[in-house]
Design a protein around this motif. Structure first.
Motif, mmCIF file in Angstrom:
data_model
loop_
_atom_site.group_PDB
_atom_site.id
_atom_site.type_symbol
_atom_site.label_atom_id
_atom_site.label_comp_id
_atom_site.label_asym_id
_atom_site.label_seq_id
_atom_site.Cartn_x
_atom_site.Cartn_y
_atom_site.Cartn_z
ATOM 1 N N MET A 187 47.454 54.693 30.102
ATOM 2 C CA MET A 187 47.829 56.313 29.939
ATOM 3 C C MET A 187 46.319 56.866 29.567
ATOM 4 N N PHE A 188 46.119 56.128 28.244
ATOM 5 C CA PHE A 188 44.855 57.069 27.643
ATOM 6 C C PHE A 188 43.770 56.708 28.102
ATOM 7 N N TYR A 189 43.581 55.500 28.709
ATOM 8 C CA TYR A 189 42.029 55.050 29.090
ATOM 9 C C TYR A 189 41.240 55.997 29.878
ATOM 10 N N ARG A 190 41.732 56.695 30.723
ATOM 11 C CA ARG A 190 40.843 57.739 31.778
ATOM 12 C C ARG A 190 41.268 59.105 31.271
ATOM 13 N N LEU A 191 41.876 59.208 30.191
ATOM 14 C CA LEU A 191 42.397 60.601 29.669
ATOM 15 C C LEU A 191 40.972 61.419 29.642
ATOM 16 N N PRO A 192 39.948 61.020 28.840
ATOM 17 C CA PRO A 192 39.137 61.947 28.544
ATOM 18 C C PRO A 192 38.458 62.700 29.765
ATOM 19 N N ASP A 193 38.231 61.517 30.830
ATOM 20 C CA ASP A 193 37.603 62.055 31.889
ATOM 21 C C ASP A 193 38.232 62.939 32.836
ATOM 22 N N ILE A 194 39.870 62.819 32.925
ATOM 23 C CA ILE A 194 40.510 63.402 33.791
ATOM 24 C C ILE A 194 40.738 64.837 33.180
ATOM 25 N N ILE A 195 40.802 64.918 31.981
ATOM 26 C CA ILE A 195 40.857 66.252 31.239
ATOM 27 C C ILE A 195 39.448 67.173 31.503
ATOM 28 N N SER A 196 38.414 66.502 31.299
ATOM 29 C CA SER A 196 37.227 67.210 31.373
ATOM 30 C C SER A 196 36.887 67.513 32.666
ATOM 31 N N ASN A 254 32.414 55.271 35.786
ATOM 32 C CA ASN A 254 32.735 54.215 37.087
ATOM 33 C C ASN A 254 32.541 53.021 36.395
ATOM 34 N N PHE A 255 31.794 52.640 35.549
ATOM 35 C CA PHE A 255 31.953 51.362 34.742
ATOM 36 C C PHE A 255 33.456 51.401 34.064
ATOM 37 N N ALA A 256 33.668 52.383 33.460
ATOM 38 C CA ALA A 256 35.124 52.317 32.971
ATOM 39 C C ALA A 256 36.335 52.311 34.113
ATOM 40 N N GLY A 257 36.108 52.915 35.116
ATOM 41 C CA GLY A 257 37.057 53.057 36.307
ATOM 42 C C GLY A 257 37.093 51.379 36.787
ATOM 43 N N THR A 258 35.952 50.928 37.125
ATOM 44 C CA THR A 258 35.972 49.250 37.555
ATOM 45 C C THR A 258 36.619 48.542 36.588
ATOM 46 N N ALA A 259 36.603 48.707 35.253
ATOM 47 C CA ALA A 259 37.435 47.732 34.154
ATOM 48 C C ALA A 259 38.826 47.900 34.310
ATOM 49 N N LEU A 260 39.118 49.345 34.411
ATOM 50 C CA LEU A 260 40.669 49.474 34.589
ATOM 51 C C LEU A 260 41.394 49.104 35.922
ATOM 52 N N ILE A 261 40.543 49.283 37.059
ATOM 53 C CA ILE A 261 41.104 48.719 38.153
ATOM 54 C C ILE A 261 41.333 47.128 38.062
ATOM 55 N N ALA A 262 40.343 46.346 37.370
ATOM 56 C CA ALA A 262 40.310 45.185 37.404
ATOM 57 C C ALA A 262 41.715 44.736 36.351
ATOM 58 N N TYR A 263 41.722 45.433 35.423
ATOM 59 C CA TYR A 263 42.736 45.268 34.372
ATOM 60 C C TYR A 263 44.389 45.413 34.950
ATOM 61 N N GLY A 323 38.654 58.330 22.644
ATOM 62 C CA GLY A 323 38.155 56.802 23.087
ATOM 63 C C GLY A 323 38.277 56.292 21.853
ATOM 64 N N ILE A 324 38.785 56.689 20.677
ATOM 65 C CA ILE A 324 39.168 55.964 19.531
ATOM 66 C C ILE A 324 40.326 55.351 19.427
ATOM 67 N N PRO A 325 41.514 55.830 19.953
ATOM 68 C CA PRO A 325 42.794 55.274 19.968
ATOM 69 C C PRO A 325 42.548 54.277 21.220
ATOM 70 N N VAL A 326 41.974 54.478 22.472
ATOM 71 C CA VAL A 326 41.397 53.451 23.233
ATOM 72 C C VAL A 326 40.950 52.367 22.748
ATOM 73 N N LEU A 330 37.017 46.966 26.752
ATOM 74 C CA LEU A 330 36.747 47.614 25.455
ATOM 75 C C LEU A 330 35.256 48.647 25.543
ATOM 76 N N ILE A 331 34.249 47.808 26.254
ATOM 77 C CA ILE A 331 33.212 48.732 26.427
ATOM 78 C C ILE A 331 33.233 49.972 27.210
ATOM 79 N N GLY A 332 34.083 49.786 28.315
ATOM 80 C CA GLY A 332 34.278 50.847 29.356
ATOM 81 C C GLY A 332 35.088 51.926 28.542
ATOM 82 N N GLY A 333 36.099 51.583 27.880
ATOM 83 C CA GLY A 333 36.829 52.638 27.136
ATOM 84 C C GLY A 333 35.988 53.399 26.064
ATOM 85 N N ILE A 334 35.210 52.666 25.583
ATOM 86 C CA ILE A 334 34.046 53.575 24.550
ATOM 87 C C ILE A 334 33.040 54.533 25.200
#
Length: 491
Positions: free
Chosen positions: A255-264, A395-404, A456-459, A315-319
């Motif tokens: 729920m938190f992983y893509r929150l920054p991108d969606i909000i902005s 898109n790096f983070a999106g790929t990581a989340l889809i794989a996860y 990104g800190i709690p992520v 981890l890298i994608g979330g940061i």
């Protein structure tokens, strides 16, 4: 036995352009993918750009983003579409094609209504048309997916999905860059009218598609409640059984992983316009160049999963996905923000600012001049750099989340569990994103983007905790679903 073993080990054939001419279903899938990809930007980022150029307040633009909830909640009415026929139309076209045609007509009517509207004069009418478009578009997604699954055998699904994704990507280019180009030269009304006309591509494909309706299982009369249990409750129960208490951390991360991108993302188009970029520049940088950079980011993300492993890539994608919003803080600080209502009233040596209608009413009969306020232009090079970093990291983070999320699914509930998880990851961002206009008004753009990057800190902490708990490395083998139940779910 040897033939079966060979079939199991055979790799799915990759999509080739020649497949479109060899298999009519693939060509139809390409057109249907185009129809599915066209509406979503027209009720989200492209619509935000229109509202911003019309002088609509940021708070209203943020709240209007709630129409995109239809895409996350579509699983709620999917069982109804699977079970019930549309009167008259289903008798002519069959259940699947009838719902498909009805949904496409609904999208076209919604876009036509938006093309005839004026946000500054009647925002409520635009909201109603956007809701109709979003609901019909989400319904179309449900039916097209159902038709695709039933229309082709398992070994052809990879090719069908590739054609769908290609058509979807082309449509997003039309709805993003194409609509902005037309709006810059001929106005928003013609832009949305042209997009409505493009829905004919999907409508023709739906009419030409082979009739493919669900097969009735003799003696099986599943209630709506049972259908919802199979579609929602059972897949979630399987996740609880396999993950236990760790599921709380897993769902929090999703729920938190893509929150920054969606909000902005809700405030992105108004922000670009307030920084004095033209619609053509926004289209070129975000919808053309940005897409290319995003593809590169997705490719590197996939390569990272292979080389570094899923946990480190996550981890890298979330940061970097969250930290990339700091580039927009820099861009926001590069020049003054435009006033919420961009007009000055100059009279008797004094200057007043505010809403156009209020200024006209307050100064009716008085001498003065109404002039537009032109903000200082932000550097285009910094805009390009910001989009480069943001799209690559996103898109790096999106790929990581889809794989996860894919790794979390059980073989017995792959489609349903992935659909639930993908809906869950977007819901918090869409809910909070509706208040993004209030946040910008209260904080300003620099602090708003910085605060979104702070998520990104709690992520990162959640990723580290799950790595310590060795999430995904020690998991019991899931119990296979009974063959009869698998067949029933397919039907």
């Amino acid at each position: 036995m040897a033939a079966q073993a060979a079939a199991r080990t055979a790799q799915p054939r990759r999509f080739r352009l020649r497949d479109i001419t060899e298999d009519r279903r693939v060509a139809l899938m390409l057109a249907l993918g185009f129809a599915c990809g066209l509406p979503i930007l027209l009720v989200f980022s492209t619509l935000s750009a229109w509202l911003a150029t019309a002088g609509i307040q940021r708070t209203s633009i943020g709240l209007l983003s709630y129409v995109s909830f239809a895409y996350s909640l579509k699983f709620l009415w999917a069982p109804v579409i699977d079970r019930f026929d549309l009167p008259v139309l289903a008798r002519w076209l069959g259940r699947r094609r009838a719902w498909m045609v009805a949904a496409q007509v609904g999208v076209a009517l919604g876009l036509i209504g938006m093309s005839q509207g004026d946000p500054a004069a009647s925002l409520s009418f635009m909201v109603i048309c956007a809701l109709l478009t979003a609901f019909a578009s989400a319904t179309q997604d449900i039916v097209v997916d159902s038709w695709r699954i039933d229309a082709a055998p398992t070994e052809r699904q990879g090719v069908m999905l590739a054609a769908y994704q290609l058509g979807y990507a082309v449509a997003r280019a039309f709805a993003g860059a194409g609509a902005l180009y037309i709006a810059q030269g001929a106005g928003w009304s013609l832009a949305y009218g042209a997009m409505a006309a493009l829905m004919l591509v999907g409508l023709v494909a739906a009419l030409l598609a082979p009739r493919q309706d669900p097969v009735t299982v003799p003696g099986e009369r599943r209630s709506l409640a049972t259908t919802l249990r199979v579609a929602v409750v059972d897949p979630f129960s399987d996740l609880v059984r396999r993950k236990g208490a760790r599921l709380i951390l897993i769902l929090a991360l999703i729920m938190f992983y893509r929150l920054p991108d969606i909000i902005s993302g809700v405030m992105a188009q108004p922000f670009y316009i307030e920084k004095a970029f033209t619609l053509t520049e926004i289209a070129n940088v975000t919808k053309v160049y940005g897409v290319i950079v995003g593809i590169l980011g997705a490719f590197v993300g996939g390569l990272s999963v292979i080389r570094l492993g899923l946990n480190w890539t996550l981890l890298i994608g979330g940061i970097i996905g969250a930290a990339s919003n700091l580039m927009f803080t820099w861009l926001a600080l590069s020049g003054p923000e435009r006033a919420a209502m961009p007009f000055f009233w100059v009279a008797n040596g004094g200057v007043d600012t505010g809403d156009l209608m209020l200024l006209l009413q307050a100064n009716s009969g008085a001498g003065g001049t109404l002039i537009p306020w032109i903000p200082e232009r932000a550097p285009l090079s910094l805009f390009v750099l910001s989009i480069s970093i943001d799209n690559f990291a996103g898109n790096f983070a999106g790929t990581a989340l889809i794989a996860y999320m894919s790794s979390l699914t059980s073989p017995a509930f792959v489609a349903t569990q992935y659909a639930l998880l993908s809906s869950l990851y977007a819901l918090p961002g869409k809910f909070v994103g509706g208040f993004s206009g209030f946040m910008v008004d209260a904080m300003g753009y620099p602090a708003f983007f910085a605060a979104s990057a702070g998520i990104g800190i709690p992520v990162a902490l959640l990723c580290i905790v799950l790595m310590i708990l060795r999430e995904g490395r020690e998991e019991p083998v899931p119990e296979p679903a009974p063959e009869a139940e698998v067949v029933a779910m397919k039907v």
